[in-house]
Design an enzyme around this catalytic site. Structure first.
Site, PDB file in Angstrom:
ATOM      1  CB  SER A 241      -2.698  -4.840   3.471  1.00  0.00           C
ATOM      2  OG  SER A 241      -1.498  -5.464   3.838  1.00  0.00           O
ATOM      3  CG  HIS A 271       0.900  -3.114   0.064  1.00  0.00           C
ATOM      4  ND1 HIS A 271       1.863  -3.911   0.600  1.00  0.00           N
ATOM      5  CD2 HIS A 271      -0.144  -3.158   0.965  1.00  0.00           C
ATOM      6  CE1 HIS A 271       1.447  -4.425   1.758  1.00  0.00           C
ATOM      7  NE2 HIS A 271       0.220  -3.976   2.000  1.00  0.00           N
ATOM      8  CG  HIS A 318      10.291  -3.345   2.431  1.00  0.00           C
ATOM      9  ND1 HIS A 318       9.998  -2.921   3.717  1.00  0.00           N
ATOM     10  CD2 HIS A 318       9.310  -4.217   2.096  1.00  0.00           C
ATOM     11  CE1 HIS A 318       8.899  -3.521   4.122  1.00  0.00           C
ATOM     12  NE2 HIS A 318       8.452  -4.310   3.169  1.00  0.00           N
ATOM     13  NE  ARG A 327       8.031 -10.599   3.219  1.00  0.00           N
ATOM     14  CZ  ARG A 327       7.232  -9.543   3.039  1.00  0.00           C
ATOM     15  NH1 ARG A 327       5.949  -9.641   3.357  1.00  0.00           N
ATOM     16  NH2 ARG A 327       7.686  -8.413   2.542  1.00  0.00           N
ATOM     17  CG  ASP A 373       5.269  -8.346  -3.816  1.00  0.00           C
ATOM     18  OD1 ASP A 373       4.564  -9.302  -3.464  1.00  0.00           O
ATOM     19  OD2 ASP A 373       5.185  -7.218  -3.308  1.00  0.00           O
TER      20      ASP A 373
HETATM   21  N1  HAX Z   1      12.762   1.280  -8.366  1.00  0.00           N
HETATM   22  C1  HAX Z   1      13.038   2.574  -8.636  1.00  0.00           C
HETATM   23  N2  HAX Z   1      13.064   3.536  -7.711  1.00  0.00           N
HETATM   24  C2  HAX Z   1      12.839   3.180  -6.439  1.00  0.00           C
HETATM   25  C3  HAX Z   1      12.576   1.838  -6.071  1.00  0.00           C
HETATM   26  C4  HAX Z   1      12.527   0.880  -7.098  1.00  0.00           C
HETATM   27  N3  HAX Z   1      12.224  -0.399  -6.852  1.00  0.00           N
HETATM   28  N4  HAX Z   1      12.398   1.798  -4.740  1.00  0.00           N
HETATM   29  C5  HAX Z   1      12.522   3.060  -4.284  1.00  0.00           C
HETATM   30  N5  HAX Z   1      12.778   3.898  -5.317  1.00  0.00           N
HETATM   31  C6  HAX Z   1      12.890   5.351  -5.278  1.00  0.00           C
HETATM   32  C7  HAX Z   1      11.587   5.935  -4.764  1.00  0.00           C
HETATM   33  O1  HAX Z   1      10.610   5.991  -5.799  1.00  0.00           O
HETATM   34  C8  HAX Z   1      12.043   7.288  -4.271  1.00  0.00           C
HETATM   35  O2  HAX Z   1      12.251   8.111  -5.405  1.00  0.00           O
HETATM   36  P1  HAX Z   1      11.859   9.679  -5.365  1.00  0.00           P
HETATM   37  O3  HAX Z   1      12.634  10.259  -4.235  1.00  0.00           O
HETATM   38  O4  HAX Z   1      12.264  10.160  -6.710  1.00  0.00           O
HETATM   39  O5  HAX Z   1      10.381   9.743  -5.110  1.00  0.00           O
HETATM   40  C9  HAX Z   1      13.413   6.960  -3.681  1.00  0.00           C
HETATM   41  O6  HAX Z   1      13.847   5.758  -4.322  1.00  0.00           O
HETATM   42  C10 HAX Z   1      13.402   6.738  -2.183  1.00  0.00           C
HETATM   43  O7  HAX Z   1      12.455   5.743  -1.871  1.00  0.00           O
HETATM   44  P2  HAX Z   1      12.683   4.784  -0.605  1.00  0.00           P
HETATM   45  O8  HAX Z   1      12.701   5.649   0.613  1.00  0.00           O
HETATM   46  O9  HAX Z   1      13.835   3.903  -0.846  1.00  0.00           O
HETATM   47  O10 HAX Z   1      11.394   3.871  -0.647  1.00  0.00           O
HETATM   48  P3  HAX Z   1       9.951   4.146  -0.018  1.00  0.00           P
HETATM   49  O11 HAX Z   1       9.976   3.767   1.408  1.00  0.00           O
HETATM   50  O12 HAX Z   1       9.485   5.531  -0.341  1.00  0.00           O
HETATM   51  O13 HAX Z   1       9.047   3.163  -0.868  1.00  0.00           O
HETATM   52  C11 HAX Z   1       8.555   1.110  -1.945  1.00  0.00           C
HETATM   53  C12 HAX Z   1       9.111   1.775  -0.687  1.00  0.00           C
HETATM   54  C13 HAX Z   1       8.392  -0.365  -1.666  1.00  0.00           C
HETATM   55  C14 HAX Z   1       7.170   1.703  -2.219  1.00  0.00           C
HETATM   56  C15 HAX Z   1       9.535   1.373  -3.118  1.00  0.00           C
HETATM   57  O14 HAX Z   1      10.764   0.761  -2.844  1.00  0.00           O
HETATM   58  C16 HAX Z   1       8.981   0.888  -4.441  1.00  0.00           C
HETATM   59  O15 HAX Z   1       8.246   1.638  -5.108  1.00  0.00           O
HETATM   60  N6  HAX Z   1       9.312  -0.378  -4.872  1.00  0.00           N
HETATM   61  C17 HAX Z   1       8.763  -0.956  -6.072  1.00  0.00           C
HETATM   62  C18 HAX Z   1       7.349  -1.479  -5.848  1.00  0.00           C
HETATM   63  C19 HAX Z   1       7.349  -2.708  -4.963  1.00  0.00           C
HETATM   64  O16 HAX Z   1       8.093  -3.657  -5.167  1.00  0.00           O
HETATM   65  N7  HAX Z   1       6.471  -2.707  -3.967  1.00  0.00           N
HETATM   66  C20 HAX Z   1       6.308  -3.871  -3.059  1.00  0.00           C
HETATM   67  C21 HAX Z   1       6.941  -3.620  -1.693  1.00  0.00           C
HETATM   68  C22 HAX Z   1       6.778  -4.773  -0.746  1.00  0.00           C
HETATM   69  C23 HAX Z   1       5.338  -4.979  -0.425  1.00  0.00           C
HETATM   70  O17 HAX Z   1       4.664  -4.197   0.219  1.00  0.00           O
HETATM   71  N8  HAX Z   1       4.793  -6.028  -0.941  1.00  0.00           N
HETATM   72  O18 HAX Z   1       3.465  -6.200  -0.867  1.00  0.00           O
END
Ligand code: HAX
Length: 435
Positions: A241, A271, A318, A327, A373
């Site tokens: 964002s 996000h 994250h 947070r 979140d």
């Molecule tokens: N559940 C299951 N699998 C997860 C996971 C979770 N909560 N978090 C990461 N992973 C997986 C990823 O999908 C990825 O899998 P693949 O290799 O099969 O694609 C692997 O673990 C490596 O990911 P990462 O490097 O640890 O995480 P990223 O930096 O790629 O992504 C995210 C970060 C926040 C997008 C990710 O942890 C996620 O999808 N979390 C769940 C959604 C969420 O809570 N989002 C909010 C984040 C905070 C925010 O911005 N708030 O607004």
């Protein structure tokens, strides 16, 4: 000139000159390398932008102008009789780098109240949408609809000098932040309360008035809103964002366009929309199990079911953080202080005991801990704000504080149009062949 603007002008003039001199002498210094993994992997860790309001440390979490969340909770001015910080104080801190006094914060509350009137056409535009339009769609659209009020766009059309860009951006930022609670509350009341709107209470601070306009009269909920709107405000510049606002703003699109870009990014489930996804996930688990008091074993089973369906566990993980999000901790501390016993809060805490172990065991999740979140939904549900599709709008109202303060700085620093270089996969293959 108002006192905050005057302070900003002094600081910005000095930092602009300092950064020009710094770049003249050190502009060629290398701050990092970019690997192919980063090129393909969402630019994780690539240092490529300046963002002064806040900085994120992977282990320690966010600091706003050097202050962490527990320090802000202690040091920022508060409403009479409340323990939680006023978000007005955080905006002041992010904008000028100084902790404000209570008088300065009271001035800002009054200033925003004076600027809070929302154009009638924005309400009309919202009313034209079907009430089942997602609240984030309504929010983004309402922000763009107010662009007709942009001081920047008007002055630009009149031939404003480059050196005045920051001034017009400051005016837009202040006006927008002042109006957002009214707009957000309007969306909430039209979507979930049949258009039974509540007039602002000008005796209240920015966050408490927002709570009031939502129809939430509980004093503890007002405290929660002050805390919530403080801790969600900024998370350095690279998150989706913030970066969207920065990128759009760099084209000299005004604050309205830029903020709407940021809100469109916040609306993604990876996000900001994760806050609605978390409570939805919890509600669905409770429905499937037929209880709001699942055991840790039941929670673990449901987590495994979710993963087996190749879905993420919302609220966990994250892109930068590698420890539990402070947070999340701040909201847990709030719940411990204000809420004695609540089924959904207990589920959130039991998930904290269960989920990191399961995600950690997958071996690929870089941070198996809760993010911001993971907790917010249970707190909001506790006070009666159960309509979770609205939650990301709350996040967005807060995020405006950080991204708009940064946007004022971007224009004061004269940051240029953002334009990174992309490459094709053929280029990558050739590059590897040449190595
Ligand atoms: N559940 C299951 N699998 C997860 C996971 C979770 N909560 N978090 C990461 N992973 C997986 C990823 O999908 C990825 O899998 P693949 O290799 O099969 O694609 C692997 O673990 C490596 O990911 P990462 O490097 O640890 O995480 P990223 O930096 O790629 O992504 C995210 C970060 C926040 C997008 C990710 O942890 C996620 O999808 N979390 C769940 C959604 C969420 O809570 N989002 C909010 C984040 C905070 C925010 O911005 N708030 O607004």
């Amino acid at each position: 000139m108002d006192p905050l603007k005057e302070k900003f002008k002094k600081k910005a003039t000095a930092l602009y000159a300092e950064s020009k001199a710094l770049l003249k002498e050190h502009g060629d210094k290398v701050v990092g390398e970019v690997t192919l993994t980063q090129v393909f992997g969402g630019m994780r860790g690539v240092k490529s932008m300046v963002w002064d309001p806040s900085q994120l440390d992977a282990n320690e979490g966010i600091r706003f102008r050097g202050y962490n969340i527990p320090q802000l909770r202690e040091l920022l001015p508060k409403a009479d009789g409340d323990k939680e910080p006023l978000p007005e104080g955080l905006f002041w801190l992010m904008l000028v780098g100084e902790l404000p006094t209570k008088e300065q914060v009271d001035w800002l509350t009054d200033e925003w109240e004076k600027r809070a009137e929302v154009p009638a056409h924005t309400f009309a535009a919202l009313d034209a949408l079907s009430p089942d339009t997602h609240p984030m769609t309504q929010f983004s659209m309402a922000i763009v609809s107010m662009q007709s009020e942009s001081v920047f766009a008007k002055r630009y059309a009149e031939g404003m000098s480059k050196t005045d860009y920051w001034d017009a951006t400051y005016e837009d930022a202040m006006n927008l932040i002042a109006k957002l609670p009214r707009v957000a509350a309007y969306i909430y009341r039209r979507t979930f309360h049949g258009g039974n709107h509540i007039e602002p209470d000008t005796s209240l601070d920015w966050a408490a008035n927002f709570a009031h306009m939502l129809g939430m009269k509980n004093k503890d909920f007002m405290s929660l809103m002050r805390l919530y709107l403080t801790i969600h405000a900024d998370h350095e510049g690279g998150n989706a964002s913030a970066h969207s606002v920065h990128l759009t703003g760099s084209t000299l699109s005004d604050s309205y366009y830029a903020l709407a870009s940021g809100m469109n990014a916040l609306a993604g489930p990876l996000h900001g929309l994760a806050n609605q996804e978390v409570i939805k996930w919890i509600f669905e688990m409770c429905e499937q199990l037929g209880t709001t008091k699942p055991t840790k074993e039941q929670i673990a089973d449901y987590v495994n079911q979710t993963l087996a369906a190749r879905k993420v566990i919302p609220g966990y993980g994250h892109a930068v953080l590698r420890e539990p999000d402070p947070r999340f901790t701040a909201q847990k501390v709030f719940a411990e202080e204000y809420i004695k016993d609540d089924d959904y809060v207990n589920i959130v805490w039991n998930m904290f005991d269960v989920v990191p172990g399961i995600l950690g065991a997958l071996g690929k999740v870089k941070n198996p801990n809760p993010n911001v979140d993971a907790h917010s939904g249970a707190l909001l549900v506790h006070y009666g704000l159960k309509e979770y599709s609205f939650y990301t709008v709350l996040f967005g109202v807060s995020r405006a504080l950080g991204v708009l303060s940064a946007l004022v700085w971007s224009r004061a620093m004269g940051f240029p149009l953002e334009r990174p270089k992309s490459v094709t996969t053929d280029w990558v293959k050739e590059f590897i062949a040449k190595q």
